[in-house]
Scaffold this motif. Structure first.
Motif, PDB file in Angstrom:
ATOM      1  N   PRO A 108       0.808  -1.217   0.000  1.00 32.01           N
ATOM      2  CA  PRO A 108       0.000   0.000   0.000  1.00 32.01           C
ATOM      3  C   PRO A 108       0.848   1.276   0.000  1.00 32.01           C
ATOM      4  CG  PRO A 108      -0.642  -1.469   1.800  1.00 32.01           C
ATOM      5  CD  PRO A 108       0.591  -2.044   1.187  1.00 32.01           C
ATOM      6  N   GLN A 109       2.072   1.176   0.547  1.00 30.51           N
ATOM      7  CA  GLN A 109       2.866   2.403   0.571  1.00 30.51           C
ATOM      8  C   GLN A 109       3.422   2.749  -0.801  1.00 30.51           C
ATOM      9  OE1 GLN A 109       3.404  -0.607   1.655  1.00 30.51           O
ATOM     10  NE2 GLN A 109       4.871  -0.682   3.298  1.00 30.51           N
ATOM     11  N   SER A 111       2.176   3.417  -3.642  1.00 34.20           N
ATOM     12  CA  SER A 111       1.058   3.785  -4.506  1.00 34.20           C
ATOM     13  C   SER A 111       1.530   4.328  -5.853  1.00 34.20           C
ATOM     14  CB  SER A 111       0.170   4.813  -3.810  1.00 34.20           C
ATOM     15  OG  SER A 111       0.940   5.952  -3.495  1.00 34.20           O
ATOM     16  N   GLN A 163     -10.184  -9.559  -0.873  1.00 35.35           N
ATOM     17  CA  GLN A 163     -10.666 -10.218   0.341  1.00 35.35           C
ATOM     18  C   GLN A 163      -9.530 -10.511   1.320  1.00 35.35           C
ATOM     19  OE1 GLN A 163     -13.721 -10.938   1.501  1.00 35.35           O
ATOM     20  NE2 GLN A 163     -14.480  -9.723  -0.184  1.00 35.35           N
ATOM     21  N   ASN A 165      -7.186  -8.590   2.044  1.00 31.17           N
ATOM     22  CA  ASN A 165      -6.846  -7.410   2.825  1.00 31.17           C
ATOM     23  C   ASN A 165      -7.951  -6.371   2.719  1.00 31.17           C
ATOM     24  OD1 ASN A 165      -5.751  -5.361   4.229  1.00 31.17           O
ATOM     25  ND2 ASN A 165      -3.769  -5.418   3.211  1.00 31.17           N
ATOM     26  N   THR A 166      -8.903  -6.460   3.639  1.00 30.74           N
ATOM     27  CA  THR A 166     -10.075  -5.593   3.563  1.00 30.74           C
ATOM     28  C   THR A 166      -9.765  -4.159   3.983  1.00 30.74           C
ATOM     29  OG1 THR A 166     -10.624  -6.627   5.659  1.00 30.74           O
ATOM     30  CG2 THR A 166     -11.890  -7.304   3.767  1.00 30.74           C
ATOM     31  N   GLU A 167      -8.588  -3.933   4.605  1.00 31.52           N
ATOM     32  CA  GLU A 167      -8.209  -2.579   5.030  1.00 31.52           C
ATOM     33  C   GLU A 167      -8.082  -1.623   3.854  1.00 31.52           C
ATOM     34  OE1 GLU A 167      -6.615  -0.746   8.295  1.00 31.52           O
ATOM     35  OE2 GLU A 167      -8.650  -1.498   8.185  1.00 31.52           O
ATOM     36  N   ARG A 170     -11.079   0.992   0.567  1.00 29.93           N
ATOM     37  CA  ARG A 170     -11.406   2.322   0.065  1.00 29.93           C
ATOM     38  C   ARG A 170     -10.423   2.769  -1.017  1.00 29.93           C
ATOM     39  NH1 ARG A 170     -11.638   6.578   4.288  1.00 29.93           N
ATOM     40  NH2 ARG A 170      -9.408   6.543   3.966  1.00 29.93           N
ATOM     41  N   GLN A 171      -9.139   2.440  -0.798  1.00 27.23           N
ATOM     42  CA  GLN A 171      -8.135   2.828  -1.790  1.00 27.23           C
ATOM     43  C   GLN A 171      -8.453   2.229  -3.161  1.00 27.23           C
ATOM     44  OE1 GLN A 171      -4.400   2.111   0.326  1.00 27.23           O
ATOM     45  NE2 GLN A 171      -3.366   3.177  -1.332  1.00 27.23           N
ATOM     46  N   THR A 174     -11.823   3.738  -4.567  1.00 27.99           N
ATOM     47  CA  THR A 174     -11.633   5.081  -5.111  1.00 27.99           C
ATOM     48  C   THR A 174     -11.036   5.005  -6.507  1.00 27.99           C
ATOM     49  OG1 THR A 174     -11.220   5.885  -2.886  1.00 27.99           O
ATOM     50  CG2 THR A 174     -10.550   7.324  -4.666  1.00 27.99           C
ATOM     51  N   ASN A 181      -8.283  13.611  -9.377  1.00 29.04           N
ATOM     52  CA  ASN A 181      -8.070  14.611  -8.337  1.00 29.04           C
ATOM     53  C   ASN A 181      -6.645  14.694  -7.820  1.00 29.04           C
ATOM     54  OD1 ASN A 181      -8.701  12.067  -7.250  1.00 29.04           O
ATOM     55  ND2 ASN A 181      -8.918  12.966  -5.234  1.00 29.04           N
ATOM     56  N   VAL A 182      -5.828  13.700  -8.052  1.00 26.00           N
ATOM     57  CA  VAL A 182      -4.443  13.818  -7.591  1.00 26.00           C
ATOM     58  C   VAL A 182      -3.466  13.964  -8.761  1.00 26.00           C
ATOM     59  CG1 VAL A 182      -4.742  12.678  -5.384  1.00 26.00           C
ATOM     60  CG2 VAL A 182      -4.264  11.311  -7.396  1.00 26.00           C
ATOM     61  N   GLU A 299     -14.939  16.241  -3.795  1.00 21.31           N
ATOM     62  CA  GLU A 299     -14.835  15.691  -5.137  1.00 21.31           C
ATOM     63  C   GLU A 299     -15.923  14.646  -5.344  1.00 21.31           C
ATOM     64  OE1 GLU A 299     -12.325  15.705  -7.653  1.00 21.31           O
ATOM     65  OE2 GLU A 299     -11.137  17.335  -6.797  1.00 21.31           O
TER      66      GLU A 299
ATOM     67  N   LEU B  86     -14.629  -7.128   9.183  1.00 24.83           N
ATOM     68  CA  LEU B  86     -15.489  -6.491   8.184  1.00 24.83           C
ATOM     69  C   LEU B  86     -16.540  -7.447   7.646  1.00 24.83           C
ATOM     70  CD1 LEU B  86     -13.220  -4.165   6.031  1.00 24.83           C
ATOM     71  CD2 LEU B  86     -15.207  -3.543   7.397  1.00 24.83           C
ATOM     72  N   GLN B 220     -14.231  13.918   0.684  1.00 26.19           N
ATOM     73  CA  GLN B 220     -13.013  13.912  -0.134  1.00 26.19           C
ATOM     74  C   GLN B 220     -12.782  15.347  -0.601  1.00 26.19           C
ATOM     75  OE1 GLN B 220     -13.067  11.735  -3.869  1.00 26.19           O
ATOM     76  NE2 GLN B 220     -10.859  11.438  -3.797  1.00 26.19           N
ATOM     77  N   CYS B 241       0.358   3.400   6.623  1.00 31.39           N
ATOM     78  CA  CYS B 241      -0.296   2.627   5.555  1.00 31.39           C
ATOM     79  C   CYS B 241       0.308   2.948   4.221  1.00 31.39           C
ATOM     80  CB  CYS B 241      -1.794   2.912   5.510  1.00 31.39           C
ATOM     81  SG  CYS B 241      -2.212   4.517   4.784  1.00 31.39           S
ATOM     82  N   CYS B 242       0.554   4.246   3.963  1.00 34.87           N
ATOM     83  CA  CYS B 242       0.812   4.672   2.587  1.00 34.87           C
ATOM     84  C   CYS B 242       2.103   5.467   2.424  1.00 34.87           C
ATOM     85  CB  CYS B 242      -0.373   5.481   2.069  1.00 34.87           C
ATOM     86  SG  CYS B 242      -1.970   4.796   2.549  1.00 34.87           S
ATOM     87  N   GLY B 243       2.951   5.426   3.446  1.00 34.33           N
ATOM     88  CA  GLY B 243       4.276   6.022   3.319  1.00 34.33           C
ATOM     89  C   GLY B 243       4.302   7.523   3.092  1.00 34.33           C
TER      90      GLY B 243
END
Lengths: 326, 299
Positions: A108-109, A111, A163, A165-167, A170-171, A174, A181-182, A299, B86, B220, B241-243
């Protein structure tokens, strides 16, 4: 064609003058004027950064992505002689989604790796569909069916990875809804070469789609090799789609709706449909992104805006054009 | 599926001879929490909420916790499992033969499914305010036979936070902040638990706009609006999480023009602490207090 170019200019200018940050359109105009003439700008350095580093690249990127998806949609529809074909057919979306999800779940880091992974995934999905389709038969229907099967399979892999990694839901979510937007100049420079090359190929070869629409035997008698032409056009369209997906996520309906509208307005010849779809797609997505970034305090996902506008409109187009579109 | 749950239920009725932890003698049972009445002190607890897990261990109920969900990663001695909070699987949970399950939501009829196996489920919804968090400490203490510890933990946490807030110098001019949940600019408004913690310091939240209830408290934001708002402080709850850190933020298009970036007022928080309403919320409050203090000294 002139009308489409004018429309593009209008949405480009509006997109740059009006944005989420309330700078005042006349002050933005003053900034642009100052930039061109070297005069004094009414904007602060921070406000100027909003215009030049956020808004301008975002509007350009929306135009690029819209153009890529719409011209690819027109090409897919021509190659498969199927009005429902879109750029995500043949597993492009599923491949991109799977690759992006795997990156998000596994690291996840990291990205920054999502766009290149999506690009590779989209091309991989198309490549797999093409290999499977070719091994099963030669017709375009076989290729389509292979695309559906590959798409379902890759989506299943994506869900499975999700499944684990449900954490990160959202990432991934999205990203799947699409958005700009980024984005900044970096994304524009990443996408531009691929989409540019594909646009040249597709516009130059668009007349070959008209030849293909006569039937393979007819095309061969005119000196066109149907198999090779299809492969070239599919490769170019897939490349443009992959580049678009990698910078914007999945944005639906542009690839279906825009070519249909163009066909209704300007006739069915692909020599016209492909370049007009390119322009129309850019106009449509710049306008949709304008809505996404200004209608609410936050957004809105761009994919949601295009589906909101696209889905009902698509049904309307289908109903009113029954028999006209082949 | 329901048959399997029933079978698992039969299994769980057998006495738990291997349960080494002994009930506390001072514990008074039965206790009633909301609509749940617990007859005896639970000795096999499954926690499906990272916040509840941290609280249970802080209370001293840790020895009775036999399994925690996959996201419960603190304290390190918590019996970490692959159980999903979840999409909880009643059969997998029943496999740990719990006598009490603690969850933050009753997802997919979890409590009804577990009830068929004779297991009670205590649903402790997400804390909306610091007071909710204190109340949860007390209730978890009560439910596990550590009522006195629960009350003292709530008191202690309450007074620690009040003291840190009181000791933090008030800014000469109102400071604004942007609180980042992820790199697509999701944020929190003052409606949320975290937003209320930060509001204790008298900071202005740029995500509030005119309406803190927008998008359920988790809007957002757009990059343009963040730049225009020009926050004095940036808090990153996506560092682990995302560095994300001060350098990655400064490298974003246009962000180098922000006051927070130019003055070195970008603060990386521990994502886990910043998303839980456990006793560790004191650490979050301290991190925010340090940040506000540094900005005051600089300004």
């Amino acid at each position: 064609m002139l009308a489409a170019v004018l429309a593009l200019l209008v949405v480009l200018v509006l997109g740059i003058l009006i944005g989420a940050a309330d700078l005042g359109w006349h002050r933005v105009l003053g900034e642009i004027f100052a930039e061109v003439t070297g005069g004094r700008s009414p904007l602060s350095a921070r406000e100027a950064a909003i215009v030049w580093q956020l808004r301008v690249p975002r509007v350009l990127l929306a135009g690029l992505v819209g153009a890529a998806l719409a011209m690819s949609g027109a090409t897919f529809q021509g190659v498969f002689r199927n009005p429902l074909a879109d750029p995500y057919l043949l597993g492009a979306a599923a491949g991109a989604g799977m690759a992006a999800t795997i990156v998000v779940v596994a690291a996840p880091q990291a990205s920054g790796w999502v766009p290149p992974a999506a690009f590779v995934g989209a091309l991989g999905g198309v490549g797999l569909s093409w290999l499977l389709g070719r091994s099963a038969g030669t017709g375009t229907a076989t290729l389509l069916l292979a695309g559906v099967a590959v798409g379902s399979f890759l989506s299943a892999v994506q869900t499975f990875a999700q499944q684990l990694n449900t954490e990160t839901i959202r990432q991934v979510y999205t990203w799947l809804l699409g958005g700009l937007n980024v984005s900044g100049w970096r994304e524009v420079l990443i996408a531009l070469p691929y989409i540019g090359v594909a646009a040249v190929i597709l516009c130059v070869c668009a007349r070959l789609l008209d030849v293909l629409s006569l039937g393979d035997a007819e095309a061969a008698s005119l000196g066109v090799h149907p198999g090779r032409v299809r492969l070239l056009l599919l490769a170019a369209a897939s490349l443009a789609t992959a580049a678009a997906v990698s910078v914007s996520g999945l944005i639906g309906f542009v690839g279906i709706v825009v070519p249909h509208v163009v066909r209704l307005l300007a006739g069915a010849s692909y020599r016209v449909v492909v370049p007009l779809s390119l322009l129309g797609g850019a106009v449509f997505l710049i306008a949709a992104d304008q809505v996404a970034r200004t209608i609410m305090p936050g957004e809105l996902p761009l994919g949601v805006v295009t589906a909101f506008a696209g889905a009902p409109f698509f049904v309307f187009v289908l109903r009113s054009s029954r028999g006209k579109v082949s | 599926m329901s048959l399997l749950v029933l079978l698992a239920g039969c299994a769980s009725h057998q006495p738990d001879e291997d349960s080494s932890a002994r009930p506390d003698t001072e514990a008074v049972f039965p206790v009633t929490i909301g609509s749940v009445t617990i007859d005896r002190q639970p000795t096999r607890i499954v926690s499906l909420s990272p916040s509840a897990t941290e609280t249970l261990f802080a209370l001293g109920a840790g020895p009775h916790v036999v399994a925690v969900d996959s996201q419960s990663d603190y304290p390190p001695e918590a019996p970490h499992t692959a159980l999903s909070a979840l999409s909880p699987d009643p059969e997998a949970i029943a496999g740990y033969r719990p006598d009490l399950v603690i969850a933050s939501a009753d997802t997919n009829g979890l409590s009804a499914a577990l009830a068929k196996t004779g297991v009670q489920t205590l649903v402790m919804p997400d804390a909306k305010t610091l007071d909710d968090a204190y109340a949860e400490f007390v209730e978890l203490g009560k439910a596990t036979g550590h009522q006195a510890e629960g009350e003292s933990l709530a008191r202690q946490t309450h007074s620690d936070i009040d003291k840190i807030v009181a000791d933090t110098p008030k800014p000469a001019k109102p400071l604004s902040f942007y609180y980042e949940l992820d790199q697509t600019y999701y944020s929190v408004t003052s409606k949320t638990f975290i937003g209320q913690v930060l509001a204790r310091f008298g900071l202005t939240n740029i995500a509030d706009g005119n309406d803190p209830s927008v998008s359920g408290g988790y809007p957002q934001l757009s990059a343009e609006r963040i730049l225009q708002a020009n926050p004095d402080l940036v808090f990153l709850a996506d560092s682990k999480c995302c560095g994300q850190n001060a350098q990655t933020v400064a490298a974003r298009p246009g962000w180098n023009t922000l006051t927070a970036v130019k003055d070195g007022q970008v603060f990386a928080l521990d994502d886990d602490i910043a998303s839980r309403w456990s006793p560790r919320v004191v650490e979050l409050v301290r991190a925010v207090a340090d940040a506000v203090t540094r900005v005051n000294h600089a300004g």
